[in-house]
Design a protein around this motif. Structure first.
Motif, PDB file in Angstrom:
ATOM      1  N   ALA A 114       0.841  -1.197   0.000  1.00  0.00           N
ATOM      2  CA  ALA A 114       0.000   0.000   0.000  1.00  0.00           C
ATOM      3  C   ALA A 114       0.877   1.248   0.000  1.00  0.00           C
ATOM      4  CB  ALA A 114      -0.903   0.007   1.223  1.00  0.00           C
ATOM      5  N   PRO A 115       0.432   2.303  -0.668  1.00  0.00           N
ATOM      6  CA  PRO A 115       1.232   3.540  -0.714  1.00  0.00           C
ATOM      7  C   PRO A 115       1.353   4.254   0.622  1.00  0.00           C
ATOM      8  CG  PRO A 115      -0.897   3.851  -1.781  1.00  0.00           C
ATOM      9  CD  PRO A 115      -0.775   2.384  -1.494  1.00  0.00           C
ATOM     10  N   THR A 116       0.668   3.738   1.640  1.00  0.00           N
ATOM     11  CA  THR A 116       0.754   4.330   2.982  1.00  0.00           C
ATOM     12  C   THR A 116       1.615   3.516   3.936  1.00  0.00           C
ATOM     13  OG1 THR A 116      -1.298   3.192   3.572  1.00  0.00           O
ATOM     14  CG2 THR A 116      -1.485   5.467   2.786  1.00  0.00           C
ATOM     15  N   ASN A 117       2.090   2.366   3.482  1.00  0.00           N
ATOM     16  CA  ASN A 117       2.871   1.495   4.363  1.00  0.00           C
ATOM     17  C   ASN A 117       4.336   1.954   4.349  1.00  0.00           C
ATOM     18  OD1 ASN A 117       4.186  -0.599   5.727  1.00  0.00           O
ATOM     19  ND2 ASN A 117       2.720  -2.122   4.992  1.00  0.00           N
ATOM     20  N   ARG A 118       4.616   2.946   5.160  1.00  0.00           N
ATOM     21  CA  ARG A 118       5.925   3.605   5.125  1.00  0.00           C
ATOM     22  C   ARG A 118       7.072   2.646   5.426  1.00  0.00           C
ATOM     23  NH1 ARG A 118       7.728   8.787   5.132  1.00  0.00           N
ATOM     24  NH2 ARG A 118       9.775   9.169   6.051  1.00  0.00           N
ATOM     25  N   ARG A 119       6.912   1.813   6.425  1.00  0.00           N
ATOM     26  CA  ARG A 119       8.008   0.915   6.809  1.00  0.00           C
ATOM     27  C   ARG A 119       8.409  -0.003   5.654  1.00  0.00           C
ATOM     28  NH1 ARG A 119       8.442  -4.155   8.409  1.00  0.00           N
ATOM     29  NH2 ARG A 119       6.185  -4.450   8.411  1.00  0.00           N
ATOM     30  N   ARG A 120       7.438  -0.619   5.011  1.00  0.00           N
ATOM     31  CA  ARG A 120       7.740  -1.540   3.920  1.00  0.00           C
ATOM     32  C   ARG A 120       8.296  -0.808   2.704  1.00  0.00           C
ATOM     33  NH1 ARG A 120       3.478  -5.638   2.020  1.00  0.00           N
ATOM     34  NH2 ARG A 120       5.349  -6.494   1.069  1.00  0.00           N
ATOM     35  N   ILE A 121       7.742   0.363   2.425  1.00  0.00           N
ATOM     36  CA  ILE A 121       8.211   1.131   1.260  1.00  0.00           C
ATOM     37  C   ILE A 121       9.667   1.541   1.439  1.00  0.00           C
ATOM     38  CG2 ILE A 121       7.923   3.312   0.012  1.00  0.00           C
ATOM     39  CD1 ILE A 121       4.880   3.029   0.674  1.00  0.00           C
ATOM     40  N   ILE A 122       9.987   2.056   2.622  1.00  0.00           N
ATOM     41  CA  ILE A 122      11.369   2.481   2.870  1.00  0.00           C
ATOM     42  C   ILE A 122      12.319   1.286   2.810  1.00  0.00           C
ATOM     43  CG2 ILE A 122      12.929   3.337   4.667  1.00  0.00           C
ATOM     44  CD1 ILE A 122      10.875   5.446   5.332  1.00  0.00           C
ATOM     45  N   ARG A 123      11.893   0.161   3.349  1.00  0.00           N
ATOM     46  CA  ARG A 123      12.750  -1.038   3.294  1.00  0.00           C
ATOM     47  C   ARG A 123      13.002  -1.454   1.844  1.00  0.00           C
ATOM     48  NH1 ARG A 123      16.989  -3.961   4.127  1.00  0.00           N
ATOM     49  NH2 ARG A 123      16.641  -6.199   4.349  1.00  0.00           N
ATOM     50  N   ALA A 124      11.948  -1.446   1.020  1.00  0.00           N
ATOM     51  CA  ALA A 124      12.111  -1.839  -0.384  1.00  0.00           C
ATOM     52  C   ALA A 124      13.013  -0.867  -1.130  1.00  0.00           C
ATOM     53  CB  ALA A 124      10.739  -1.913  -1.061  1.00  0.00           C
ATOM     54  N   LEU A 125      12.855   0.423  -0.858  1.00  0.00           N
ATOM     55  CA  LEU A 125      13.718   1.412  -1.499  1.00  0.00           C
ATOM     56  C   LEU A 125      15.151   1.302  -0.988  1.00  0.00           C
ATOM     57  CD1 LEU A 125      11.539   4.652  -1.664  1.00  0.00           C
ATOM     58  CD2 LEU A 125      12.634   3.489  -3.595  1.00  0.00           C
ATOM     59  N   GLU A 126      15.296   1.065   0.301  1.00  0.00           N
ATOM     60  CA  GLU A 126      16.639   0.917   0.884  1.00  0.00           C
ATOM     61  C   GLU A 126      17.412  -0.180   0.162  1.00  0.00           C
ATOM     62  OE1 GLU A 126      18.630  -1.150   4.814  1.00  0.00           O
ATOM     63  OE2 GLU A 126      16.516  -0.576   4.872  1.00  0.00           O
ATOM     64  N   VAL A 127      16.751  -1.308  -0.060  1.00  0.00           N
ATOM     65  CA  VAL A 127      17.413  -2.437  -0.722  1.00  0.00           C
ATOM     66  C   VAL A 127      17.643  -2.135  -2.204  1.00  0.00           C
ATOM     67  CG1 VAL A 127      17.132  -4.841  -1.420  1.00  0.00           C
ATOM     68  CG2 VAL A 127      16.513  -4.123   0.905  1.00  0.00           C
ATOM     69  N   THR A 128      16.637  -1.601  -2.864  1.00  0.00           N
ATOM     70  CA  THR A 128      16.744  -1.332  -4.303  1.00  0.00           C
ATOM     71  C   THR A 128      17.849  -0.330  -4.602  1.00  0.00           C
ATOM     72  OG1 THR A 128      14.395  -1.825  -4.593  1.00  0.00           O
ATOM     73  CG2 THR A 128      15.473  -0.549  -6.327  1.00  0.00           C
TER      74      THR A 128
END
Length: 304
Positions: free
Chosen positions: A150-164
């Motif tokens: 979801a576009p509001t799930n900050r923790r998961r989004i940041i983790r995915a961007l951190e890895v990418t």
């Protein structure tokens, strides 16, 4: 890995007591805790650790393996659990995994490929307050990963961007992901209870923890040096009591908030485990529950 048994379910459903009963009856079993907070020393009452007597009776693993100032990671847990399972097998004994931290369990039984950490990249990403903007950026760099969250799930989004960004490799490229459930050598038994009963047990356990000295435990942790890690300080119950000790709310408000948040956490656990079709569900309040589990797992554990 050799065959194993896992007992799963939401918090306060009776997993630990059942695992201990099953291990006793098997006679040649050891327990591996699959709990992201029981790994921390000095965090005993609030994490509902087994007692010293219970741990003397049946050997437990992955309890009290980290200082509470440490950010104990999923990768560290996975490696330690692999080693524990290997050592248990070398002793000719059975491994009984028990806990409610779903991602940790999947990391162990499904041998997940876990991306590394890139703290400098994460720190830069955290400076962006707009979570949806981060999600749009992830959509540009890794549309597959962006579509999964979801576009509001900050923790998961940041983790995915951190890895990418940090690895130069799309987050979605690490293994098949959590949406696949391949056959494994771990028999999973899930305990089910009504939500009303879970809610009742959560409140009852929280009240009992307070009577057992949970506030004093939190006070000791608040005054320790080095201080609690970010991970440890966010543990349910501890987070609220620490806020109380910092003057942010009354004790009654902290306890009530801990109960509310724990109930919400139980709902998330329920949704997580319900997605796994490999889990065999049993009623947690059924008679002869340990006997039912043993009858199901004995042929499985005999496959060596």
């Amino acid at each position: 890995m050799p065959p194993a048994l896992a007992i799963v379910g939401v918090t306060a459903c009776g997993k630990s007591a059942l695992a201990l009963d099953v291990a006793r009856r098997l006679g040649d079993a050891e327990i591996i805790s699959v709990d992201s907070m029981q790994v921390y020393r000095e965090m005993d009452i609030g994490t509902a650790k087994p007692t010293d007597a219970e741990r003397d009776e049946v050997r437990h693993h992955l309890i009290d393996v980290a200082d509470p100032s440490q950010d104990y990671s999923l990768t560290m847990f996975q490696q330690a659990a692999r080693q524990a399972r290997s050592e248990i097998a070398d002793r000719g004994r059975a491994a009984v995994l028990v806990g409610g931290t779903g991602l940790y369990l999947r990391a162990v039984i499904d041998d997940l490929e876990i991306p590394g950490r890139f703290p400098e990249t994460e720190a830069v990403l955290e400076e962006e307050p707009d979570t949806e903007a981060l999600h749009r950026r992830l959509g540009e760099l890794d549309p597959v990963a962006a579509a999964r969250m979801a576009p509001t799930n900050r923790r998961r989004i940041i983790r995915a961007l951190e890895v990418t960004v940090g690895s130069g490799r799309p987050f979605s490229s690490y293994g098949p992901g959590l949406s696949t459930y391949p056959p494994r050598d771990t028999l999973q038994i899930g305990l089910r209870l009504s939500r009303a009963e879970i809610d009742r047990r959560i409140e009852q356990r929280c009240r009992q923890q307070m009577a057992d000295g949970f506030l004093a435990e939190a006070e000791a942790l608040a005054s320790r040096r080095p201080p609690l890690s970010r991970t440890a300080s966010q543990a349910l119950g501890y987070r609220e009591l620490l806020a109380h000790l910092n003057g942010q709310m009354s004790l009654d408000e902290a306890v009530a908030l801990a109960v509310t948040r724990t109930r919400r956490f139980a709902r998330r656990q329920e949704r997580w485990f319900r997605r796994d079709p490999r889990i065999i569900w049993l009623d947690a309040d059924a008679e002869s529950l340990a006997g039912q589990v043993i009858s199901r797992c004995s042929p499985h554990l005999a496959r060596t």
